[in-house]
Design an enzyme around this catalytic site. Structure first.
Site, short mmCIF file in Angstrom:
data_model
loop_
_atom_site.label_atom_id
_atom_site.label_comp_id
_atom_site.label_asym_id
_atom_site.label_seq_id
_atom_site.Cartn_x
_atom_site.Cartn_y
_atom_site.Cartn_z
N SER A 158 0.81 -1.22 0.00
CA SER A 158 0.00 0.00 0.00
C SER A 158 0.84 1.27 0.00
O SER A 158 0.31 2.35 -0.27
CB SER A 158 -0.95 0.01 1.21
N GLY A 215 5.95 -10.33 -1.93
CA GLY A 215 6.32 -11.50 -2.71
C GLY A 215 5.33 -11.84 -3.81
O GLY A 215 4.38 -11.10 -4.07
N ASP A 230 9.95 -8.58 1.54
CA ASP A 230 9.89 -7.65 2.67
C ASP A 230 9.76 -8.37 4.01
O ASP A 230 10.28 -7.90 5.02
CB ASP A 230 8.77 -6.62 2.48
#
Length: 496
Positions: A14, A83, A237
């Site tokens: 986001s 991912g 991440d």
């Protein structure tokens, strides 16, 4: 005194940010400065949900150019992201096809068809990756079963952060931790599974052998002419967030809390037993030859959508209002398929409660309380599953990421899981990204040393569990809702 300037580009599902870290090697003092923060929103175009890669690249370059204009020559740059999503390139390095998002509905029903044909057990033995309908395996199956006219032009497949590393350097590199999210990497060999690629009809030339975090990708030429090294960090991440989680022992679990909640443990060995398969546990790649044995939970996406739909701007007031309401009145299974990307999240929550004979949350605070209570109960379920898998209980939970700022949910999690909770740092993915670069540069000796350094630079908040006299009944209610588990349709992030 030696100083290292490190740039972390951290892309979430986001939002994204370009962060500059300054590390003094002698004092082990680390500071973070946000250079550029930007939104990352899905674009609905050509009847598909897509990522705006052009806008993301523009924002990445904006941040890097600002650093260059400051007269700073970073020692390294690294990019991490969510991912499973990928970019296709032709022989000239130009994009082919659409940059699909994992939230696109083109994969609806694909996982069921693939598992019916190949068998869940066989796929899991090969990959050790949990079954999520948006995994790259099913995205590529959808692509190859309905190939676009230009599919024959494809020469390369890159995961999202690998694509931006390529755009910065011109070099094609595939990093291991993000590659492991695809459900196409062989668990034992840590390279692409030939049988699965052949089943899909994906040419092996599309995929280069994965490299480990710390690999030197190439150089970015800054506007000033400076040549800035680019390093393949733990590009997933969540993998970077785990690096940035100062876990205190192997009895600690981590919870990367954001759009997605990802809970797991670090392990030297994977868990791909029938018990792990039944629990839909994943074994994603970590740094230093570890596995991230974890589970995806829908996370704060539920609340984000409710706030968006209800035009809620003051999150603090909403949380405070939720704390005043009775606990566990209305419960949902956050991982139910319907919550992945419904037309209306608040209506989907209300429909779920109505269908299960529960009080239907009406106010914004009631919706938030339902989400918080349900997430905490699902966290408890995963804590217990992880303990059973490793034959030893989880004794502490470490919450990192943006969700670690929610003190109410942190305390609720400690109460429900009945273990101490440590919260922070907030920017765990960014810090883990930076840690991979510092280790590659030799500025930090290893992962343990980096985590030790983090505890001295970023304060942690501790939450002690409190007793809940009537908890057993609420727990039984939730177990009834969550069995059998339904995997979330459609990431991702977080993420995943």
């Amino acid at each position: 005194m030696a100083v290292k300037n490190i740039v972390a580009v951290d892309l979430g599902a986001s939002s994204g940010r370009v962060m500059l870290a300054t590390f003094h090697t002698a004092t082990q003092h680390l500071t973070l400065k946000e250079i550029h923060r930007f939104s990352n929103t899905l674009v609905f175009q050509d009847n598909h949900h897509q990522w705006d890669l052009v806008a993301l690249e523009r924002d990445i370059l904006t941040g890097l150019q600002q650093i260059d204009a400051m007269g700073i020559a970073p020692d390294s740059i690294g990019v991490d992201s969510w991912g499973v999503d990928y970019v296709l390139l032709d022989k000239n390095g130009q994009r082919v096809g659409l940059p699909y998002s994992y939230r696109d509905h083109r994969t609806d029903g694909v996982m069921a068809a693939v598992t019916a044909e190949l068998g869940r057990e066989a796929i899991y033995q090969h990959t050790g990756i949990q079954f999520l309908p948006f995994n790259t395996l099913y995205q590529l199956k959808a692509l190859c079963d309905a190939p676009p006219d230009d599919l024959d032009k494809v020469e390369h497949l890159l995961m999202i952060p690998d694509y931006f590393h390529y755009r910065l350097t011109g070099n094609l590199v595939c990093e291991y931790t993000n590659a492991s999210t695809t459900q196409l990497l062989n668990l034992e060999k840590k390279t692409w599974d030939g049988e699965l690629l052949d089943y899909l009809g994906v040419p092996r030339r599309w995929l280069s052998d994965p490299v480990q975090p710390g690999h030197a990708v190439g150089n970015w030429t800054a506007p000033s002419g400076r040549q800035i090294p680019v390093t393949a960090v733990a590009t997933h991440d969540t993998a970077s967030a785990v690096v940035g989680a100062p876990l205190q022992s192997r009895d600690s679990a981590y919870l990367s809390s954001g759009t997605w909640s990802l809970m797991g443990i670090e392990s030297d060995t994977p868990f791909n037993s029938p018990q792990a398969l039944a629990a839909n546990i994943t074994n994603e790649g970590g740094v230093d030859d570890t596995y991230r044995v974890l589970k995806n939970i829908m996370g704060l996406w539920l609340l984000q959508r409710v706030c968006q739909e209800r035009d809620i701007k003051d999150l603090g007031t909403l949380i405070q209002s939720a704390t005043t309401l009775p606990a566990f009145v209305s419960l949902i299974n956050p991982n139910d398929d319907r919550f992945i990307n419904p037309p209306s999240m608040h209506q989907a929550i209300r429909d779920y409660c109505r269908e299960h004979g529960q009080p239907v949350p009406q106010s914004d605070a009631e919706l938030a309380r339902c989400i918080f209570d349900s997430l905490a109960l699902l966290y408890r379920q995963v804590v217990l599953e992880l303990g059973e898998l490793r034959h030893a209980p989880i004794r502490q939970l470490h919450i990192v990421g943006g969700g670690s700022q929610n003190a109410f949910l942190n305390q609720l999690c400690a109460d429900v899981c009945q273990i101490p909770v440590l919260a922070g740092p907030v920017e765990a993915s960014t810090l883990g990204n930076i840690g991979c670069q510092l280790m590659a540069l030799g500025a930090v000796t290893d992962l343990a040393a980096f985590r030790h350094m983090l505890t001295h630079n970023f304060p942690l908040h501790r939450y002690t569990p409190r007793a809940e006299s009537d908890f057993a009944g609420h727990w039984r209610r939730f177990q009834a809702l969550s069995q059998p588990e339904t995997a979330p349709q459609g990431k991702k992030e977080t993420t995943q």
